[in-house]
Design a protein around this motif. Structure first.
Motif, PDB file in Angstrom:
ATOM      1  N   LEU A  75       0.809  -1.221   0.000  1.00 35.09           N
ATOM      2  CA  LEU A  75       0.000   0.000   0.000  1.00 35.09           C
ATOM      3  C   LEU A  75       0.842   1.271   0.000  1.00 35.09           C
ATOM      4  N   ARG A  76       2.074   1.198   0.470  1.00 35.27           N
ATOM      5  CA  ARG A  76       2.897   2.418   0.497  1.00 35.27           C
ATOM      6  C   ARG A  76       4.000   2.418  -0.566  1.00 35.27           C
ATOM      7  N   GLN A 103       3.858   2.739 -13.069  1.00 33.87           N
ATOM      8  CA  GLN A 103       3.995   3.931 -12.228  1.00 33.87           C
ATOM      9  C   GLN A 103       2.637   4.574 -11.969  1.00 33.87           C
ATOM     10  N   GLN A 104       1.804   4.610 -13.002  1.00 31.16           N
ATOM     11  CA  GLN A 104       0.456   5.160 -12.838  1.00 31.16           C
ATOM     12  C   GLN A 104      -0.355   4.291 -11.875  1.00 31.16           C
ATOM     13  N   LEU A 105      -0.257   2.965 -12.039  1.00 32.20           N
ATOM     14  CA  LEU A 105      -0.960   2.054 -11.133  1.00 32.20           C
ATOM     15  C   LEU A 105      -0.466   2.244  -9.704  1.00 32.20           C
ATOM     16  N   SER A 106       0.820   2.447  -9.536  1.00 30.38           N
ATOM     17  CA  SER A 106       1.381   2.664  -8.207  1.00 30.38           C
ATOM     18  C   SER A 106       0.731   3.862  -7.532  1.00 30.38           C
ATOM     19  N   ARG A 107       0.527   4.924  -8.280  1.00 33.57           N
ATOM     20  CA  ARG A 107      -0.122   6.119  -7.718  1.00 33.57           C
ATOM     21  C   ARG A 107      -1.562   5.814  -7.316  1.00 33.57           C
ATOM     22  N   VAL A 110      -1.491   3.755  -3.990  1.00 33.46           N
ATOM     23  CA  VAL A 110      -1.153   4.578  -2.824  1.00 33.46           C
ATOM     24  C   VAL A 110      -2.311   5.498  -2.443  1.00 33.46           C
ATOM     25  N   SER A 111      -2.992   6.042  -3.450  1.00 37.29           N
ATOM     26  CA  SER A 111      -4.090   6.970  -3.163  1.00 37.29           C
ATOM     27  C   SER A 111      -5.395   6.244  -2.858  1.00 37.29           C
ATOM     28  N   GLY A 112      -5.544   5.018  -3.357  1.00 42.77           N
ATOM     29  CA  GLY A 112      -6.737   4.222  -3.086  1.00 42.77           C
ATOM     30  C   GLY A 112      -7.799   4.359  -4.156  1.00 42.77           C
ATOM     31  N   THR A 113      -8.566   3.292  -4.342  1.00 42.29           N
ATOM     32  CA  THR A 113      -9.673   3.289  -5.298  1.00 42.29           C
ATOM     33  C   THR A 113     -10.613   2.154  -4.936  1.00 42.29           C
ATOM     34  N   ASP A 114     -11.822   2.178  -5.477  1.00 42.25           N
ATOM     35  CA  ASP A 114     -12.777   1.106  -5.238  1.00 42.25           C
ATOM     36  C   ASP A 114     -12.298  -0.186  -5.894  1.00 42.25           C
ATOM     37  N   PHE A 115     -12.552  -1.294  -5.234  1.00 46.74           N
ATOM     38  CA  PHE A 115     -12.202  -2.642  -5.698  1.00 46.74           C
ATOM     39  C   PHE A 115     -10.769  -2.701  -6.232  1.00 46.74           C
ATOM     40  N   LEU A 116      -9.854  -2.330  -5.369  1.00 48.60           N
ATOM     41  CA  LEU A 116      -8.434  -2.322  -5.734  1.00 48.60           C
ATOM     42  C   LEU A 116      -7.927  -3.681  -6.227  1.00 48.60           C
ATOM     43  N   ALA A 146      -6.257  -7.611  -2.050  1.00 52.97           N
ATOM     44  CA  ALA A 146      -7.464  -8.027  -1.338  1.00 52.97           C
ATOM     45  C   ALA A 146      -7.214  -8.090   0.164  1.00 52.97           C
ATOM     46  N   VAL A 147      -6.037  -8.563   0.547  1.00 56.59           N
ATOM     47  CA  VAL A 147      -5.680  -8.589   1.968  1.00 56.59           C
ATOM     48  C   VAL A 147      -5.461  -7.167   2.485  1.00 56.59           C
ATOM     49  N   ALA A 148      -4.703  -6.386   1.744  1.00 57.90           N
ATOM     50  CA  ALA A 148      -4.318  -5.041   2.183  1.00 57.90           C
ATOM     51  C   ALA A 148      -5.515  -4.128   2.387  1.00 57.90           C
TER      52      ALA A 148
END
Length: 200
Positions: A75-76, A103-107, A110-116, A146-148
């Protein structure tokens, strides 16, 4: 990437919560999660026609004694986890291509989204960033997400069962991809239930 169906999300959430409430899951989740991770890794390798040992090596990050640390790091510093997964899969820890997509996915992570878990899975798989190792990494990263995020906090589900069963559709990854991922988690919860019954 399409939006997901809220009804499917509700079904998946309820199915996963139910298996987490089973007494064996509450008392000895490491037993059921270990079996689920192993089954999932073997199926993950079959999907891509790679040696089982490759996926099992990547899945060490999902083992009960490692998954909490892996999830926090994911997550970080998700790129760190992707690199580690690639090394465990036999790569050099660097994307073969499409670095910008990771890199875009990494952002997003870190910022969070629905159904990560679904977003991570589809994004990594479609990027092809790790060559033939991409699928194994995408599936392991989805499980870790899913765990995170608490979607599957103990990592009990085995979504690879559905992905293997519907391999051709999965590899095509049509416009309904996030809903496909939710169906995989619903089937994965059913597989987790069968593991729990055997372990009781």
């Amino acid at each position: 990437m399409s939006l997901f169906d809220p009804a499917l999300m509700d079904e998946a959430t309820r199915a996963i919560a139910a298996v987490h409430r089973r007494p064996i899951s509450l008392r000895r989740s490491e037993v059921t999660s270990s079996e689920g991770v192993l089954r999932g890794a073997k199926l993950s390798a079959l999907i891509d026609g790679l040696p089982a040992e490759t996926a099992i090596s990547v899945a060490t990050l999902l083992a009960p004694d490692a998954v909490e640390t892996s999830a926090r790091t994911f997550l970080r510093a998700p790129l760190q986890i992707f690199a580690r997964m690639d090394v465990l899969a036999g790569g050099d820890g660097k994307p073969d291509s499409n670095v910008a997509a990771l890199q875009q996915l990494s952002r997003v992570i870190v910022s969070g989204t629905d159904f990560l878990p679904g977003v991570v899975h589809v994004s990594v798989l479609s990027s092809g960033s790790f060559g033939p190792r991409t699928g194994i990494i995408a599936r392991a990263a989805s499980r870790l997400a899913a765990v995170a995020t608490g979607f599957d906090p103990r990592g009990l589900t085995v979504p690879e069962v559905y992905l293997h069963r519907h391999r051709a559709e999965y590899l095509a990854l049509g416009a309904d991809s996030l809903n496909f991922q939710l169906r995989a988690f619903i089937a994965g919860a059913a597989e987790a239930e069968s593991i729990a019954r055997l372990a009781t």
